[in-house]
Scaffold this motif. Sequence first.
Motif, mmCIF file in Angstrom:
data_model
loop_
_atom_site.group_PDB
_atom_site.id
_atom_site.type_symbol
_atom_site.label_atom_id
_atom_site.label_comp_id
_atom_site.label_asym_id
_atom_site.label_seq_id
_atom_site.Cartn_x
_atom_site.Cartn_y
_atom_site.Cartn_z
ATOM 1 N N GLN A 70 0.854 -1.197 0.000
ATOM 2 C CA GLN A 70 0.000 0.000 0.000
ATOM 3 C C GLN A 70 0.887 1.244 0.000
ATOM 4 O O GLN A 70 2.066 1.181 0.368
ATOM 5 C CB GLN A 70 -0.894 0.010 1.243
ATOM 6 C CG GLN A 70 -1.970 -1.057 1.198
ATOM 7 C CD GLN A 70 -2.513 -1.381 2.585
ATOM 8 O OE1 GLN A 70 -1.911 -1.031 3.603
ATOM 9 N NE2 GLN A 70 -3.626 -2.080 2.616
ATOM 10 N N GLU A 71 0.243 2.355 -0.359
ATOM 11 C CA GLU A 71 1.006 3.590 -0.444
ATOM 12 C C GLU A 71 1.447 4.052 0.960
ATOM 13 O O GLU A 71 0.669 4.004 1.909
ATOM 14 C CB GLU A 71 0.128 4.666 -1.064
ATOM 15 C CG GLU A 71 0.934 5.724 -1.742
ATOM 16 C CD GLU A 71 0.064 6.869 -2.243
ATOM 17 O OE1 GLU A 71 0.596 7.642 -3.019
ATOM 18 O OE2 GLU A 71 -1.099 6.993 -1.844
ATOM 19 N N PHE A 72 2.687 4.486 1.073
ATOM 20 C CA PHE A 72 3.150 5.129 2.308
ATOM 21 C C PHE A 72 4.256 6.110 1.952
ATOM 22 O O PHE A 72 4.740 6.124 0.820
ATOM 23 C CB PHE A 72 3.611 4.098 3.345
ATOM 24 C CG PHE A 72 4.906 3.393 3.024
ATOM 25 C CD1 PHE A 72 4.959 2.373 2.084
ATOM 26 C CD2 PHE A 72 6.087 3.743 3.670
ATOM 27 C CE1 PHE A 72 6.145 1.722 1.790
ATOM 28 C CE2 PHE A 72 7.287 3.098 3.378
ATOM 29 C CZ PHE A 72 7.305 2.091 2.442
ATOM 30 N N ALA A 73 4.595 6.943 2.924
ATOM 31 C CA ALA A 73 5.600 7.980 2.649
ATOM 32 C C ALA A 73 6.669 7.981 3.727
ATOM 33 O O ALA A 73 6.460 7.503 4.846
ATOM 34 C CB ALA A 73 4.932 9.346 2.595
ATOM 35 N N ALA A 103 8.581 3.683 -0.380
ATOM 36 C CA ALA A 103 7.937 4.925 0.081
ATOM 37 C C ALA A 103 8.065 6.046 -0.949
ATOM 38 O O ALA A 103 9.068 6.145 -1.656
ATOM 39 C CB ALA A 103 8.589 5.384 1.388
ATOM 40 N N LYS A 104 7.045 6.898 -0.974
ATOM 41 C CA LYS A 104 7.211 8.199 -1.622
ATOM 42 C C LYS A 104 8.060 9.008 -0.668
ATOM 43 O O LYS A 104 7.719 9.108 0.526
ATOM 44 C CB LYS A 104 5.865 8.912 -1.734
ATOM 45 C CG LYS A 104 5.053 8.521 -2.916
ATOM 46 C CD LYS A 104 3.882 9.501 -3.054
ATOM 47 C CE LYS A 104 3.093 9.124 -4.283
ATOM 48 N NZ LYS A 104 1.927 9.969 -4.460
ATOM 49 N N ALA A 105 9.140 9.597 -1.129
ATOM 50 C CA ALA A 105 10.072 10.231 -0.189
ATOM 51 C C ALA A 105 10.005 11.754 -0.261
ATOM 52 O O ALA A 105 10.008 12.336 -1.353
ATOM 53 C CB ALA A 105 11.487 9.754 -0.481
ATOM 54 N N PHE A 141 19.567 8.990 -3.014
ATOM 55 C CA PHE A 141 18.169 9.419 -3.061
ATOM 56 C C PHE A 141 17.759 9.558 -4.527
ATOM 57 O O PHE A 141 18.476 10.154 -5.328
ATOM 58 C CB PHE A 141 18.029 10.782 -2.356
ATOM 59 C CG PHE A 141 16.611 11.281 -2.231
ATOM 60 C CD1 PHE A 141 15.884 11.057 -1.068
ATOM 61 C CD2 PHE A 141 16.011 11.994 -3.261
ATOM 62 C CE1 PHE A 141 14.578 11.531 -0.937
ATOM 63 C CE2 PHE A 141 14.711 12.471 -3.139
ATOM 64 C CZ PHE A 141 13.997 12.238 -1.977
ATOM 65 N N ASP A 142 16.588 9.014 -4.871
ATOM 66 C CA ASP A 142 16.120 9.074 -6.257
ATOM 67 C C ASP A 142 15.113 10.226 -6.399
ATOM 68 O O ASP A 142 13.980 10.125 -5.917
ATOM 69 C CB ASP A 142 15.445 7.731 -6.604
ATOM 70 C CG ASP A 142 14.915 7.714 -8.032
ATOM 71 O OD1 ASP A 142 14.978 8.759 -8.707
ATOM 72 O OD2 ASP A 142 14.433 6.645 -8.455
ATOM 73 N N PRO A 143 15.511 11.320 -7.062
ATOM 74 C CA PRO A 143 14.602 12.473 -7.152
ATOM 75 C C PRO A 143 13.343 12.175 -7.970
ATOM 76 O O PRO A 143 12.330 12.859 -7.829
ATOM 77 C CB PRO A 143 15.452 13.569 -7.812
ATOM 78 C CG PRO A 143 16.595 12.862 -8.444
ATOM 79 C CD PRO A 143 16.782 11.558 -7.750
ATOM 80 N N GLN A 144 13.392 11.123 -8.811
ATOM 81 C CA GLN A 144 12.198 10.758 -9.588
ATOM 82 C C GLN A 144 11.082 10.233 -8.684
ATOM 83 O O GLN A 144 9.909 10.325 -9.010
ATOM 84 C CB GLN A 144 12.499 9.638 -10.604
ATOM 85 C CG GLN A 144 13.657 9.897 -11.538
ATOM 86 C CD GLN A 144 13.363 11.057 -12.465
ATOM 87 O OE1 GLN A 144 12.206 11.338 -12.779
ATOM 88 N NE2 GLN A 144 14.394 11.764 -12.884
ATOM 89 N N PRO A 198 3.000 15.208 2.973
ATOM 90 C CA PRO A 198 2.784 14.040 2.090
ATOM 91 C C PRO A 198 1.334 13.559 2.049
ATOM 92 O O PRO A 198 0.967 12.795 1.164
ATOM 93 C CB PRO A 198 3.680 12.955 2.719
ATOM 94 C CG PRO A 198 4.700 13.696 3.519
ATOM 95 C CD PRO A 198 4.022 14.934 4.008
ATOM 96 N N GLN A 199 0.499 14.008 3.002
ATOM 97 C CA GLN A 199 -0.881 13.502 3.063
ATOM 98 C C GLN A 199 -1.890 14.430 2.383
ATOM 99 O O GLN A 199 -3.093 14.165 2.428
ATOM 100 C CB GLN A 199 -1.278 13.289 4.522
ATOM 101 C CG GLN A 199 -0.348 12.311 5.242
ATOM 102 C CD GLN A 199 -0.978 11.740 6.487
ATOM 103 O OE1 GLN A 199 -2.144 11.354 6.490
ATOM 104 N NE2 GLN A 199 -0.209 11.681 7.558
ATOM 105 N N LEU A 200 -1.403 15.510 1.800
ATOM 106 C CA LEU A 200 -2.344 16.389 1.075
ATOM 107 C C LEU A 200 -2.796 15.706 -0.220
ATOM 108 O O LEU A 200 -2.091 14.845 -0.772
ATOM 109 C CB LEU A 200 -1.674 17.732 0.764
ATOM 110 C CG LEU A 200 -1.318 18.616 1.966
ATOM 111 C CD1 LEU A 200 -0.779 19.966 1.501
ATOM 112 C CD2 LEU A 200 -2.517 18.817 2.901
#
Length: 371
Positions: A70-73, A103-105, A141-144, A198-200
Amino acid sequence: MVDDPPAKTVIDPFGTTVIEDYERLYQEFGIQPFKPLLDQIPDPSAAMRRGVIFGHRDLERVLTAMKNDQEFAVMSGIKPTMEFHLGTLQTAREVIYFQQHGAKAFYCIADVEAYEDNGIPFERSQKYAVGNVADLLALGFDPQKGFIYQQSKETRVKDLAIRFSRGVTLATMKAIYGERHMGLYLSALIQAGDILLPQLEEFGGPKPTVVPVGIDQDPHLRLTRDLAFKFRRKYNFVPPSSTYHKLIKGLDGSPKMSKRNPMTYFTLQESPEVISKKILMSFTGGRPTAEEQRRLGANPDICPIYDLYLFHFFERDEDVAKLYDYECKGGKILCGEDKQRLIRIVTEFVKEHQRKRRQYIDKAKEILNVE
Ligand code: SF4
């Protein structure tokens, strides 16, 4: 019989943090121990395996999301007041770990805090910010798959802070942070905005979010979790989770590296020669003579050289265990030899890191939109 005085614990994100006993944080501050979760983490990092990350709040929520795809950050950042040092390196590695595990970072350049806490003007912190972002990219860190931003330029964060200011009273801020100037309270509200950004909806809406930080940052988490609850009707926020790492000892043997004393730390931008000198002059847990050390062994628990291996510079857990039990406590190595070995490892790492970092300066400028 006289009882020992209670160990002193002070957690202050804007001042000095003193932790004399990490165990006490579990009872006194409601931080949960990390170790029982280790089995649930498919590919734990070295910091997790070695107890450098020792505590968390609600990390189970993030682990469930990881397990179920599932999506997480993940969200953390840096105060751009200087070059990357070993503390910011720790946090960056933790952010990258969660990014590499789905994660979305989000990585924040906390230039408002640099101004409010350290009086660093934005023009000056911007120079550090470019270098800090180049460091982060050089570390992987992957900026993409991530979002890097400056607090002072991110309107959504500032808008959240404005809204959150209606959810707290001066008494609450004083209870959490002590008596401070208003700018620090403002920067704390902005950090709450960072943590919940990140939750917007623009970023996919509410989701579990882990914030890896040093234990000194816990007051920001407590404030933000409270605000997430207060503003749940409007935003449906999931309370943020956090992980806490221990603070690495200063090279002088003090409990924490201090910016005020450059001999207690080194940055990743210093020359290998300067770093070597600092390591050579470092305090150790060694004995006064070689003969005693061989006979009685030394004390890794008070030694910053041991911490450097444990936190950053031994890749294999077996090497950490061997140094602790056999080489150091067993008196099989002298501190001078141990320092020389560390210098070789650090020099190799720093040279390679600086080479990569130079390649990322232009990319860092592009990300931060500076000339
Ligand atoms: S042998 Fe190494 S780890 Fe042990 S006290 Fe000396 S420098 Fe520290």
